[in-house]
Design a protein around this motif. Sequence first.
Motif, short mmCIF file in Angstrom:
data_model
loop_
_atom_site.label_atom_id
_atom_site.label_comp_id
_atom_site.label_asym_id
_atom_site.label_seq_id
_atom_site.Cartn_x
_atom_site.Cartn_y
_atom_site.Cartn_z
N ALA A 164 44.66 53.14 46.01
CA ALA A 164 44.04 51.81 46.03
C ALA A 164 42.55 51.95 46.25
CB ALA A 164 44.66 50.94 47.14
N ASN A 165 41.76 51.18 45.50
CA ASN A 165 40.31 51.21 45.59
C ASN A 165 39.77 49.79 45.70
OD1 ASN A 165 39.38 54.17 44.83
ND2 ASN A 165 41.05 53.64 43.43
N VAL A 166 38.72 49.64 46.48
CA VAL A 166 37.96 48.39 46.54
C VAL A 166 36.51 48.72 46.27
CG1 VAL A 166 37.31 46.39 47.92
CG2 VAL A 166 39.56 47.43 48.25
N PHE A 167 35.91 48.04 45.27
CA PHE A 167 34.53 48.29 44.85
C PHE A 167 33.67 47.08 45.19
CE2 PHE A 167 37.46 50.45 42.05
CZ PHE A 167 36.95 51.73 41.93
N GLY A 168 32.50 47.34 45.76
CA GLY A 168 31.60 46.24 46.10
C GLY A 168 30.18 46.51 45.66
N ARG A 169 29.46 45.45 45.29
CA ARG A 169 28.05 45.56 44.92
C ARG A 169 27.18 45.03 46.04
NH1 ARG A 169 26.64 42.43 39.78
NH2 ARG A 169 28.05 40.95 40.78
N TRP B 22 29.23 49.94 47.41
CA TRP B 22 30.14 50.57 48.37
C TRP B 22 31.53 50.67 47.76
CZ3 TRP B 22 34.28 47.56 49.82
CH2 TRP B 22 34.14 46.17 49.69
N GLN B 23 32.34 51.58 48.31
CA GLN B 23 33.69 51.79 47.81
C GLN B 23 34.60 52.25 48.93
OE1 GLN B 23 34.01 54.59 44.57
NE2 GLN B 23 36.24 54.64 44.62
N LEU B 24 35.82 51.71 48.96
CA LEU B 24 36.87 52.14 49.88
C LEU B 24 38.03 52.68 49.06
CD1 LEU B 24 36.93 49.12 52.38
CD2 LEU B 24 35.76 51.31 52.69
#
Length: 632
Positions: free
Chosen positions: A247-252, A258-260
Amino acid sequence: MNRAFTLTMACVLAMTTAAQSKLDSVQHVREIIVVSKPAMREVVPSQKLKGELLEQLNTHSVADALRYFSGIQLKDYGGVGGIKTVNIRSMGTHHLGISYDGVQLGNAQNGQIDLGQFSLDNVEDITLYNGQKSAIFQPASDFGNAGAIYIRTKAPVFERNGEGGKWKEKTHLRMKVQYGSSDMLRLTGLWEQKLSQTVSSSVSAGFLTASGKYKFHYERKYPNGETAWDTTAVRQNGDIHAERLEANVFGRLDQGSWQLKAYVYNSARGIPGAIVNNVWRRGERQQDLNTFVQADYNKNIGDGFSTRWLAKYAYYNTHYVNKDTTQLPVDNRYKQQELYISTANVLELLPNWSASLAYDFKWNKLNADIYNFAYPTRISNLVSLATAIDYKHLKAQGSILATFIHDKTHRKGEFAGMNSSSSISKLTPALFVNVYPFRGTFFSMRAYVKKSFRMPTFNDLYYTDMGNANLVPESALQYDAGFALNKHFEHGIVRHAEMHFDAYYNTVHDKIVAYPKGQQFRWTMLNLGEVHIKGIDVEAEADFKIGKDLVATTRAQYTYQDARDVTDPTTSYYNHQIPYIPWHSGSAIVGLNYKNWNVNYSFIYAGERYDEQENIIYNHMEPWYTSDLSII
């Protein structure tokens, strides 16, 4: 010569929240987030396979894709269910760093990274660097490798109605079913979701099962050439059952991102044993539960400063069983933990001159249910200082890495008095230069020299009745020189042509080897080895436009390696080619794209080599090649 020919077809189901339509009369370029500056440009080109080509090749794991890089030898232990590791330029698996979304994958127990567990379903690209990634904005650990592979996860991309308009789609769902030989069944799925204007997520899952059984020709000859036995057999104990969830979460951010990531891999497999004097060994089984979570934060501050922070926690649980009646029974569990924190910072001193400072902290611990086990922990501190210049016809990068490592054992009960503690520090410099003698960038010449080392693993140092706590690090010295040609054409059949050529010379000193010592064939680990390696890597690719709708792409690579064991002149294998390294190897890819159809052919070749230290006919291994055809 072994031959293999496979035809692979994939059934893909894709759904989005909005129906796909023909392109509008006004085209919109998809959004690009820029998080790097000119100060971070590379000095030495890399080898790269992008997502589109990976999908066309119909490869399944990262290990499969790496076969198409020059200078790489893939070690495949047992077919579809076997552990797969990679060796760069004959220096050994331990000298290669492998990063997943910017964070290195680690295994302090034995240094082996099983690349077969990483799927390509959500991979954007795979990049190989010889020496190191020649951009100074990177973690300190990345400066310590003799080579590096970077795996980058695909970030979701969603269409919208014009700039600033509403999103045309918010969900992507893809499912794939594949069936192949050896009773292989693979199920994979990818779910991408738009969560907000600046945040998106992806979930990738996979299931793999296979019996691993296949027929093979088994022949053995005596040194005088007479046939000892000749038969057709079926490979046994090569089965695998594996589940993977990522599972990945991408943010701008404003001038950043950022990325988790969270990753779980669970597998149970057999390990096909060796065939020794016609005795078949097939009692080994292994179960793995590998999990990790990691975070990546990077941001540009103003026009001249960038910072990046990484954090990771990993937990690996391995259960190894050997019920082979020809050996002592084994039933052991190993539990490994890793904590990693990193910060990298780059400052643009002048428009064409930049410097970076990075610091990494790493903590490793290994537990096992083995009698008199050492229970080791390792604390590593790494500090790197690097600078890069990009001035007219010259690009140059210099770096120095300071590594401080402290090991400690924690034996229990009656063995508590045997605890030990040791520390080591190393300085490893590197220099990379790239020269563009003509206007433009169509031709360049590059060279580098780099010193690196690899620490003995926990198994090397502390494995019961075999480890050697007095081992010193294995060191490597690399020299490389080459050139690159890269040209685009606006008209004609040939639209793009590119070629890379490198010649290199590497030496490995204090090589860690298992050596028989004492009675009853007991083994121990010693710094006995020295290897000299000479080689050539050649890579070429070209794109052709034939008519209105037909596009052809070609890619080829060739590797020559002469890797000699120069440890002891008194041995029978002195100056012989080291085991499993072919003198000649290569690959080729040809793709035809016609409207919505893609036909791709790939070819992989590995030349003759030897499976033991002595280069005699008894240890000789024939060349092999594979041919793969896919229609998408």
